[in-house]
Design a protein around this motif. Structure first.
Motif, PDB file in Angstrom:
ATOM      1  N   LYS A   5     -11.566   7.872 -13.363  1.00  0.00           N
ATOM      2  CA  LYS A   5     -11.269   8.607 -13.368  1.00  0.00           C
ATOM      3  C   LYS A   5     -11.552  10.319 -12.887  1.00  0.00           C
ATOM      4  CE  LYS A   5      -7.008   5.423 -14.806  1.00  0.00           C
ATOM      5  NZ  LYS A   5      -8.210   4.911 -15.177  1.00  0.00           N
TER       6      LYS A   5
ATOM      7  N   TRP B 147     -15.589   3.998 -10.159  1.00  0.00           N
ATOM      8  CA  TRP B 147     -14.286   4.005 -10.656  1.00  0.00           C
ATOM      9  C   TRP B 147     -14.161   5.157 -11.795  1.00  0.00           C
ATOM     10  CZ3 TRP B 147     -12.198   1.442  -7.115  1.00  0.00           C
ATOM     11  CH2 TRP B 147     -13.287   0.511  -5.952  1.00  0.00           C
TER      12      TRP B 147
ATOM     13  N   ALA C  87     -11.721   5.734  -5.121  1.00  0.00           N
ATOM     14  CA  ALA C  87     -11.525   6.638  -6.076  1.00  0.00           C
ATOM     15  C   ALA C  87     -12.973   7.705  -6.812  1.00  0.00           C
ATOM     16  CB  ALA C  87     -12.293   5.595  -7.625  1.00  0.00           C
TER      17      ALA C  87
ATOM     18  N   ASN D  35      -4.864  10.208  -1.924  1.00  0.00           N
ATOM     19  CA  ASN D  35      -5.580   9.661  -3.133  1.00  0.00           C
ATOM     20  C   ASN D  35      -4.850  10.228  -3.395  1.00  0.00           C
ATOM     21  OD1 ASN D  35      -8.032   9.883  -1.138  1.00  0.00           O
ATOM     22  ND2 ASN D  35      -8.321   7.693  -2.537  1.00  0.00           N
TER      23      ASN D  35
ATOM     24  N   LEU E  20      -4.724  12.516  -7.555  1.00  0.00           N
ATOM     25  CA  LEU E  20      -5.904  13.775  -8.237  1.00  0.00           C
ATOM     26  C   LEU E  20      -6.157  13.232  -9.171  1.00  0.00           C
ATOM     27  CD1 LEU E  20      -6.896  16.522  -7.718  1.00  0.00           C
ATOM     28  CD2 LEU E  20      -5.024  17.696  -9.194  1.00  0.00           C
ATOM     29  N   HIS E  21      -5.556  12.517 -10.231  1.00  0.00           N
ATOM     30  CA  HIS E  21      -6.082  12.448 -11.430  1.00  0.00           C
ATOM     31  C   HIS E  21      -7.540  11.347 -11.762  1.00  0.00           C
ATOM     32  CE1 HIS E  21      -2.358   9.763 -11.204  1.00  0.00           C
ATOM     33  NE2 HIS E  21      -3.277   8.879 -12.127  1.00  0.00           N
ATOM     34  N   ASP E  22      -6.861  10.208 -10.365  1.00  0.00           N
ATOM     35  CA  ASP E  22      -7.793   8.932 -10.388  1.00  0.00           C
ATOM     36  C   ASP E  22      -8.019   8.624  -9.366  1.00  0.00           C
ATOM     37  OD1 ASP E  22      -5.849   7.897  -9.744  1.00  0.00           O
ATOM     38  OD2 ASP E  22      -5.723   6.505 -11.103  1.00  0.00           O
ATOM     39  N   GLY E  23      -7.913   9.222  -8.487  1.00  0.00           N
ATOM     40  CA  GLY E  23      -8.817   8.828  -7.272  1.00  0.00           C
ATOM     41  C   GLY E  23      -7.971   7.887  -6.139  1.00  0.00           C
ATOM     42  N   ALA E  24      -6.916   6.833  -6.856  1.00  0.00           N
ATOM     43  CA  ALA E  24      -6.653   5.889  -6.374  1.00  0.00           C
ATOM     44  C   ALA E  24      -5.974   6.265  -5.213  1.00  0.00           C
ATOM     45  CB  ALA E  24      -5.390   5.227  -7.204  1.00  0.00           C
ATOM     46  N   VAL E  25      -5.768   5.368  -4.094  1.00  0.00           N
ATOM     47  CA  VAL E  25      -5.309   4.912  -2.819  1.00  0.00           C
ATOM     48  C   VAL E  25      -3.537   4.913  -3.070  1.00  0.00           C
ATOM     49  CG1 VAL E  25      -5.403   4.847  -0.121  1.00  0.00           C
ATOM     50  CG2 VAL E  25      -7.200   4.363  -1.853  1.00  0.00           C
TER      51      VAL E  25
ATOM     52  N   ARG F 296     -15.120   0.133 -14.222  1.00  0.00           N
ATOM     53  CA  ARG F 296     -15.070  -1.428 -13.598  1.00  0.00           C
ATOM     54  C   ARG F 296     -16.774  -2.490 -14.992  1.00  0.00           C
ATOM     55  NH1 ARG F 296     -11.470  -1.110  -8.953  1.00  0.00           N
ATOM     56  NH2 ARG F 296      -9.951  -0.193  -9.811  1.00  0.00           N
TER      57      ARG F 296
ATOM     58  N   TYR G 206     -17.690  -7.228  -6.641  1.00  0.00           N
ATOM     59  CA  TYR G 206     -18.608  -6.377  -7.381  1.00  0.00           C
ATOM     60  C   TYR G 206     -18.354  -6.283  -8.949  1.00  0.00           C
ATOM     61  CZ  TYR G 206     -14.507  -3.673  -7.392  1.00  0.00           C
ATOM     62  OH  TYR G 206     -12.879  -3.057  -7.567  1.00  0.00           O
TER      63      TYR G 206
END
Ligand code: SF4
Lengths: 91, 552
Positions: free
Chosen positions: B97, B95, B51, A14, A16-21, B80, A91
């Motif tokens: 950041k 979500w 996230a 992930n 670090l700055h936003d957790g995205a994969v 979101r 969601y």
């Protein structure tokens, strides 16, 4: 010599700055799973990936088994499928 | 409701400054992940699958329309467009950041909110009865005491590194809506023979890997000794709790191993020592200052909101159905409390969009003195509605999709985030909840079934309290494939019980049918007016097992 696992693996982490994969391409990291570096040797993969994660500001390094019969890169476990595609719900 | 003083504001300001610096140092590489992780957790920041997640504390589940509007703003600007209410009466954003989180915390601080102690091995947000202060079956309003506990436990230096997380619940009512038997400490306000108010104190309850119903450690604790006695319980736990094994570190294991009598003796000794070394009970004047924040409102308001009569008469039956399960009696004549279900049929339990939050905040201002409550069952409550306003409120809620008439019924399901978000999950919870809710979606069917609580957790950590569901569902991992165990007979209220696993698990494709088989078996075998839980108690597990497993 280490016995070969019958599964193929890719490495995920992930940002670090936003957790995205993100996925390990062998050299750098990409949000596109299709660019993943694929190998049978998960230990080797994790070792190689580990060397880059601090510099690339990544966290939570994991190896994911993929389905070798699938022409595209597709993880086997539901956990990794969801990690790759996002929540399975609207969601 | 408690309002921050200058000191509270200053503490938050300093804390955010500190966290901003920690985030910056992490981003610059000065702090390693190992060093940073405990720091972010202390500020309610988790890493999920895709996230970060920020968990915001809602003290004892009470918040204002201003705070709700702030949640909407945060959801829109940094997330979101939605938030998720949890089983600890908190709200989570799925979500954010990391780089934005210090700014989010600043936004929260501007409305007197924070995320401190929503994670980590410390005393977490104290939960309470959503009808606190208005319930007809209440000895006294528990919220001032919940606030006292909040102030005492926030940054308490002795209890910042406990063996494990620690959860306290408090209720003032005889009907337990706060699940006090399943908390590390459960407090029930009671009156003694002399008419004095105090607490029945329960310790060592909990869910997770080892579900245990709490034991009464003290039948009557005079209210003025609350803090010194809590301190004694905490001290005994802090000293003797298993720090070497995460799975044995909760107070429930300590109480179970030693027995309640031995634990009580240890606590009594600690309590004596505390009283000698300088009593930590709150002086009366300080207590009164907190009580002043909780004086009952003056009930003179009536919204006189316009009713659309044509719509009302056309849909009268729906209104009556909604009223029958959403309205609760109120201490003050002419008023009612109203549950606002966050379980639309086929929807995600506990989720609410930013637009709904904004509109609901406006409705709270008009209909309920600008105050909202969150419940541990992932719903919301307006606690101060004039009876005459109920039809108008129903119409307004319906316009924003928040008038689902299913509170307490089969589709009012508790579900944790499960594998769709949570890094610890074995299986998905939300899609199972959605399918069950759709299967039993019709009002007639739900009404026929009556009160039935389904709770679905995506792993043994039991965030959705599956052990105490009338029907509980636990997601497990069966060689990389999701599988679901079914438990029956759990109950979180004053007649606490832990559900029992019925037999082998079910696949994702089978679990909804399995629930339907259980429900059909109940309908076929129940006696007149018998609830699911009562029928299960009378019949035992066998008929349900037979219906589920014998055919195969
Ligand atoms: S019960 Fe398990 S899967 Fe569900 S939220 Fe808790 S830790 Fe995650």
């Amino acid at each position: 010599m280490r016995a070969r696992d019958k599964n193929q693996y890719i490495a995920t982490a992930n940002q670090l700055h936003d957790g995205a994969v993100v996925y390990f391409t062998g050299k750098y990291w990409s949000q596109d799973i299709e660019q993943s570096f694929v190998t049978w040797d998960s230990d080797f993969l994790l070792k190689l990936a580990e060397e880059t994660i601090e510099k690339e500001n990544l966290i939570s390094l994991e190896a994911a088994k993929i389905d070798e019969n699938d022409p595209s890169i597709s993880p086997i476990s539901m956990r990794e499928k969801i990690k790759a595609a996002g929540p399975s719900i609207n969601y | 409701m408690y309002q921050y003083d200058a000191y509270d504001h200053k503490i938050l300001e300093k804390r955010i400054e500190e966290f901003r610096d920690q985030v910056n140092r992490r981003l610059s590489g000065e702090l390693s992940e190992e060093e940073f992780k405990p720091l972010r957790l202390m500020n309610g920041v988790y890493l999920q699958l895709h996230a970060y997640m920020l968990r915001v504390a809602i003290p004892y589940g009470t918040f204002t329309s201003t705070q709700l509007r702030k949640f909407a703003h945060i959801a829109r600007k940094y997330d979101r467009g939605y938030g998720h209410f949890t089983t600890r009466q908190n709200i989570q954003f799925n979500w954010p950041k990391l780089v934005d989180i210090p700014d989010i915390l600043e936004e929260l601080a501007s409305v007197e909110m924070h995320a401190i102690q929503t994670s980590g091995n410390c005393i977490r947000n104290t939960t309470s009865d959503q009808l606190a202060g208005v319930a007809v079956d209440e000895v006294a309003d528990p919220r001032p005491y919940a606030e006292i506990i909040r102030q005492w436990s926030t940054f308490h230096p002795e209890f910042a590194y406990l063996p494990r997380k620690f959860k306290i619940a408090i209720t003032g009512a005889s009907h337990d809506r706060a699940a006090i038997n399943f908390h590390d400490i459960g407090l029930e306000m009671v009156k003694n023979d002399a008419g004095k108010i105090g607490f029945k104190v329960i310790v060592g309850g909990g869910l997770g890997r080892t579900p245990i119903i709490g034991s009464v450690i003290r039948e009557f604790l005079p209210e003025r000794h609350l803090l010194s006695y809590l301190e004694a319980i905490m001290r005994a736990y802090n000293l003797d709790g298993h720090r070497d094994n995460k799975y044995k570190a909760r107070i429930k294991i300590l109480v179970k191993e030693n027995g309640i009598d031995a634990y009580r003796d240890t606590v009594e000794k600690e309590w004596e020592a505390i009283k000698h070394e300088g009593n930590t009970d709150l002086p009366e004047a300080a207590q009164q200052l907190i009580f002043n924040h909780f004086t009952p409102p003056t009930y003179t308001h009536r919204a006189r909101h316009k009713i659309d009569f044509e719509d009302f008469f056309k849909n009268q039956q729906e209104y009556a159905h909604w009223l029958s399960n959403s309205r609760h009696d109120h201490k003050v004549e002419g008023y009612a409390a109203v549950t606002i279900s966050l379980k639309p049929v086929g929807g995600i339990p506990g989720d609410i969009s930013a637009d709904q939050m904004d509109k609901l905040a406006d409705l709270a201002d008009v209909f309920s003195l600008g105050e909202i409550r969150s419940t541990h069952e992932q719903n919301l409550v307006f606690a101060h509605v004039h009876e005459d306003d109920l039809p108008a409120l129903w119409q307004e809620l319906d316009k924003i999709g928040l008038a689902t008439p299913n509170h307490g019924l089969i589709s009012d399901i508790i579900a944790c985030p499960g594998l769709d978000y949570c890094a610890l999950a074995n299986a998905r919870s939300i899609p199972v909840a959605q399918q069950i809710s759709e299967r039993f979606g019709s009002d007639e069917r739900a009404k026929e079934i009556g009160e039935l609580k389904i709770k679905i957790s995506g792993c043994i950590n039991a965030c959705a309290h599956h052990h105490v569901g009338h029907i509980g569902i636990l997601g497990v991992d069966k060689k990389g494939v999701e599988s679901y165990q079914l438990l029956l007979g759990g109950n979180a209220d004053e007649n606490a019980s832990v559900g029992k696993i019925l037999g082998p698990g079910f696949s994702e494709d089978e679990i909804v049918d399995a629930v339907e088989t259980v429900v059909d078996t109940y309908l076929a075998l129940r006696e007149d007016g018998e609830s699911f839980l009562d029928a299960y108690k009378r019949l035992g597990a066998e008929p349900f097992k037979g219906a589920l497993y014998d055919a195969n």
